[in-house]
Scaffold this motif. Structure first.
Motif, PDB file in Angstrom:
ATOM      1  N   ARG B 454       0.828  -1.213   0.000  1.00 62.89           N
ATOM      2  CA  ARG B 454       0.000   0.000   0.000  1.00 62.89           C
ATOM      3  C   ARG B 454       0.862   1.262   0.000  1.00 62.89           C
ATOM      4  NH1 ARG B 454      -2.304  -3.694   2.956  1.00 62.89           N
ATOM      5  NH2 ARG B 454      -1.232  -3.057   4.853  1.00 62.89           N
ATOM      6  N   SER B 455       2.001   1.171  -0.676  1.00 61.39           N
ATOM      7  CA  SER B 455       2.826   2.365  -0.808  1.00 61.39           C
ATOM      8  C   SER B 455       3.604   2.279  -2.103  1.00 61.39           C
ATOM      9  CB  SER B 455       3.818   2.477   0.365  1.00 61.39           C
ATOM     10  OG  SER B 455       4.964   1.658   0.120  1.00 61.39           O
ATOM     11  N   ARG B 475      12.835   7.494   9.932  1.00 62.35           N
ATOM     12  CA  ARG B 475      11.515   7.717  10.553  1.00 62.35           C
ATOM     13  C   ARG B 475      11.042   9.135  10.315  1.00 62.35           C
ATOM     14  NH1 ARG B 475       9.401   5.021  14.789  1.00 62.35           N
ATOM     15  NH2 ARG B 475       7.537   6.093  14.049  1.00 62.35           N
ATOM     16  N   GLU B 476      11.991  10.078  10.325  1.00 64.10           N
ATOM     17  CA  GLU B 476      11.598  11.479  10.104  1.00 64.10           C
ATOM     18  C   GLU B 476      11.167  11.699   8.661  1.00 64.10           C
ATOM     19  OE1 GLU B 476      14.834  14.015  11.271  1.00 64.10           O
ATOM     20  OE2 GLU B 476      14.842  13.201  13.313  1.00 64.10           O
ATOM     21  N   TYR B 478       9.945   9.440   6.655  1.00 64.60           N
ATOM     22  CA  TYR B 478       8.677   8.725   6.429  1.00 64.60           C
ATOM     23  C   TYR B 478       7.934   8.605   7.759  1.00 64.60           C
ATOM     24  CZ  TYR B 478      10.783   7.365   1.975  1.00 64.60           C
ATOM     25  OH  TYR B 478      11.357   7.379   0.736  1.00 64.60           O
ATOM     26  N   PRO B 479       7.382   9.674   8.252  1.00 66.03           N
ATOM     27  CA  PRO B 479       6.754   9.643   9.583  1.00 66.03           C
ATOM     28  C   PRO B 479       5.517   8.753   9.647  1.00 66.03           C
ATOM     29  CG  PRO B 479       6.317  11.747   8.489  1.00 66.03           C
ATOM     30  CD  PRO B 479       7.286  11.013   7.633  1.00 66.03           C
ATOM     31  N   PHE B 480       4.949   8.449   8.487  1.00 65.79           N
ATOM     32  CA  PHE B 480       3.731   7.632   8.472  1.00 65.79           C
ATOM     33  C   PHE B 480       4.045   6.134   8.513  1.00 65.79           C
ATOM     34  CE2 PHE B 480       4.674   6.806   4.068  1.00 65.79           C
ATOM     35  CZ  PHE B 480       5.237   7.991   3.615  1.00 65.79           C
ATOM     36  N   LEU B 481       5.351   5.792   8.471  1.00 68.94           N
ATOM     37  CA  LEU B 481       5.732   4.387   8.559  1.00 68.94           C
ATOM     38  C   LEU B 481       6.106   4.061  10.001  1.00 68.94           C
ATOM     39  CD1 LEU B 481       8.002   3.836   5.419  1.00 68.94           C
ATOM     40  CD2 LEU B 481       5.562   3.332   5.670  1.00 68.94           C
ATOM     41  N   SER B 482       5.753   2.851  10.409  1.00 66.74           N
ATOM     42  CA  SER B 482       6.101   2.428  11.764  1.00 66.74           C
ATOM     43  C   SER B 482       7.546   1.945  11.794  1.00 66.74           C
ATOM     44  CB  SER B 482       5.177   1.301  12.207  1.00 66.74           C
ATOM     45  OG  SER B 482       5.454   0.127  11.450  1.00 66.74           O
ATOM     46  N   GLN B 485       7.782  -1.321  10.024  1.00 69.23           N
ATOM     47  CA  GLN B 485       7.771  -1.224   8.565  1.00 69.23           C
ATOM     48  C   GLN B 485       9.142  -0.790   8.044  1.00 69.23           C
ATOM     49  OE1 GLN B 485       4.227   1.371   8.460  1.00 69.23           O
ATOM     50  NE2 GLN B 485       3.445   0.030   6.840  1.00 69.23           N
TER      51      GLN B 485
END
Lengths: 204, 500
Positions: B454-455, B475-476, B478-482, B485
């Motif tokens: 889904r990306s 993480r910064e 891609y903040p929407f990824l856990s 992930q």
């Protein structure tokens, strides 16, 4: 099938030679060839050495197969078709309990010819779809996973590694000496009595 | 008059005699083998041939019982006389139970039922089995427990259509045989069974009146004409025109047969609340386009490390195949070499066959699958270890091929090669379309490189970012990824980048 037996180096040379000699008959008398391969397989099985299993074992079958061969006749009496049995089990509060309690009571619950088992640890966490794929069952879920007790020596369960003649006898045409593509090992047993069964798990 | 020819009898005996009673789905698989490519005469004679084969299977109890299961499942009432004889010989519960279903069918001669009943008088069956047998024969046996009620309504759904709906009964679909070619009948029966339905055959000629409750208003009826309703009502069955799905055999193809069963499934739900399972395609991408669809199969821009990761080879071997097999030649874009999805599938299948057979595999597997350009119609693809690509139109054909008894070389459904497999030495080739639970491969998304589900984020992108700037920065960005992930994508990406 002749090629399968001939190319299995774990079989004694005499067995492989006997199978090879059947090539001449294969085209004209294929059914006779199969019969002789079956006899060869029985002889191999009788002479083979078995050992007590070192891990808990299990066997997965389609619900259709379970209804057809493993369900007690009195229970089967209530379900004229595999579809009716499956519909009932699928909607039951505790399908596993129904599968387990409804099994046949027999010394040959799983006849030797079909006693292909895999380590329970390798399949414990798998759902029906993955179970079918990893064990190359060519069945669709739901499945019944017949799980044996951890210690089955008292029930006389002993296993060995299957060879080509076992696959031929069981008509497992997709069997290979290198084993399942998933790497899950297979074992073959003599007759497995129903007392050796711990539980029959429902795997949708 | 329908007859069974000697050739058909031999063929049926051969199939039954070699049926796999344990692995797979014995009834389904054996029925496929029995009904594959029958002529109209052969299809009509099949039940009689099965009946004749019974005598020759007495020494093979498992396959004899399988034959009985087949007869009951597909309501082969024409074989009832042979089953009456079988039951008389064997005097076993399963034989009587199967025979009871067949002799109670309105297409069977009433005298067969009389013969069975006289056998049962001295049967010595346990009371519960005796009652189960009687319920199969007649709706006039009151149920004394829940399981008996279930059986009663499964056999005679019209007795109480509300309870039939409420209980855990299997859905039933009736097929009216008048003016319906037998091949089509068997095809329909196969499909409906795979969807979880019990089949009820409405015969062209009724040898006895159907008993009350044999059919119900909640049961779809497939028929050549709605006139079947008035005939059934004359025979005392409670049915309506709303149950009928009209089928014109002259305009039947695989595609609109699927539409017909889809209509039947919708009707079963509407009439009686019973859900039939829709058969799902074996391999589908999230977009819903099958991976071997012609529009998808030759897409993709895979680098050698990506091919190596997803197929099990090494980058150097990929270049070797590119030099030695014409169809493996990559495209060159801005100085870099890229392969397509068909090349990836070809190499993967090559390594897969090598693993499962333990021997050297013909390079024709590579050229065969690389040349194969996909297919226009939905269907199934199989491949042999000698490089033949087999395109079949339906599930029945592919199962027939897979069940052929050593006549053709090692063959596999193409999607079987998409599953994870061991290469030896502990190395595992990941699933082709889903290398890890959170990642996927789609030839039309970012050139087919593994991405997070889904990306449109490539795993190699995450891996490089983590290597160069650390996980915190990743993480910064891609903040929407856990965290999980990021970790999963980086693992896959590193596995690709490490391939030389």
């Amino acid at each position: 099938m002749i090629d399968l037996v001939v190319s299995d180096s774990r079989l004694p040379p005499t067995v492989r030679q006997q199978a090879s000699r059947l090539r001449a008959l294969a085209e004209r008398q294929p059914d006779l060839v199969l019969e002789r391969l079956d006899e060869l397989g029985m002889a191999v099985a009788e002479r083979a050495s078995y050992q007590a299993p070192t891990e808990q074992l299990a066997k997965a079958v389609s619900i259709e197969s379970y209804w057809g061969h493993y369900v007690d006749s009195e229970v089967k009496g209530y379900f004229p078709t595999a579809e009716s049995y499956r519909a009932f089990i699928a909607q039951a509060d505790d399908p596993t309990s129904w599968l387990t309690s409804g099994r046949r009571r027999s010394r040959e619950f799983i006849p030797a010819l079909h006693a292909w088992l895999a380590p329970y640890a390798a399949v414990e966490a798998l759902g029906g779809d993955l179970l079918a794929r990893r064990l190359e069952l060519r069945s669709k879920p739901p499945l019944a996973l017949i799980v044996l007790h951890e210690n089955v020596t008292a029930q006389g369960v002993e296993v060995r590694i299957p060879v080509a003649t076992d696959a031929v006898r069981g008509r497992h045409l997709q069997w290979r000496p290198t084993g399942l593509a998933s790497g899950i090992p297979e074992f073959i047993d003599k007759d497995v009595p129903s007392e050796a069964v711990l539980i029959v798990e429902w795997r949708p | 008059m329908t007859t069974a020819t000697p050739a058909l009898n031999r063929a049926v005996l051969h199939v039954l005699g070699h049926a796999n009673v344990d692995r797979g789905m014995p009834i389904t698989d054996t029925w496929r083998a029995l009904t594959m490519d029958l002529s109209s005469q052969e299809a009509a004679g099949l039940p009689l041939s099965l009946g004749l084969a019974l005598r020759l299977l007495y020494q093979d109890p498992s396959r004899l019982e399988l034959a009985a299961d087949l007869a009951v499942t597909y309501e082969l009432y024409e074989s009832a006389p042979y089953f009456v004889e079988l039951a008389e010989q064997l005097r076993l519960p399963w034989a009587w139970l199967a025979t009871a279903v067949l002799v109670a069918h309105p297409g069977s001669e009433p005298v067969l039922r009389d013969r069975l009943e006289s056998q049962l008088k001295a049967s010595g069956l346990p009371a519960s089995l005796n009652r189960a047998l009687q319920i199969r024969l007649t709706p006039d046996v009151p149920a004394t427990n829940e399981l008996e009620e279930l059986l009663l309504l499964q056999r005679w759904p019209g007795l109480d259509k509300v309870r039939f709906q409420q209980l855990a009964t299997a859905p039933i679909v009736a097929i009216a045989e008048t003016e319906l070619p037998k091949q089509l009948l068997w095809q329909l029966a196969s499909k409906l069974r795979l969807m979880g339905a019990e089949i009820r055959r409405i015969p062209t000629e009724f040898k006895q009146s159907p008993q009350r409750g044999w059919l119900a208003e909640s049961i779809p009826i497939i028929a050549r004409s709605p006139a079947v309703v008035s005939k059934l009502r004359e025979l005392g069955q409670s049915v309506t025109g709303a149950q009928v799905v009209v089928l014109d055999p002259a305009h039947i193809s695989d595609r609109n047969l699927r539409e017909v069963v889809g209509t039947v499934a919708a009707l079963a739900l509407r009439l009686g609340g019973k859900r039939l399972e829709q058969e799902a395609p074996s391999v589908q991408l999230q977009s819903g386009v099958e991976v071997v669809d012609r529009r998808v199969y030759t897409q993709g821009t895979y680098t050698a490390p990506e091919i190596a990761y997803l197929s099990g080879g090494s980058s150097s071997r990929i270049y070797h195949w590119a030099r030695t097999i014409d169809v493996m030649e990559p495209r060159r874009i801005e100085g870099l070499y890229y392969w397509q999805f068909n090349h990836l599938v070809a190499l993967r299948a090559y390594h897969w066959f090598g693993r499962i057979t333990g021997r050297r595999i013909s390079r024709r597997v590579i050229s065969g699958l690389a040349e194969f350009a996909g297919r226009d119609q939905p269907g199934q693809v199989a491949v042999t270890a000698s490089g033949e690509v087999l395109v079949v139109q339906n599930e029945e054909e592919i199962h027939s091929i897979l069940n052929m008894q050593g006549v053709i070389p090692e063959v596999a459904r193409l999607d079987a090669t998409f599953q994870p497999f061991e290469l030896g030495g502990g190395a595992v080739v990941p699933g082709l379309l889903e290398p890890t639970p959170g990642t996927r491969v789609h030839p039309a998304v970012l050139g087919g490189t593994p991405t997070l589900k889904r990306s449109r984020i490539a795993c190699t992108t995450i891996a490089r970012l983590v290597d160069q700037r650390g996980r915190l920065v990743a993480r910064e960005v891609y903040p929407f990824l856990s965290e999980a992930q990021i970790g999963e994508a980086a693992e896959v990406g590193h596995a690709i980048l490490s391939r030389k």
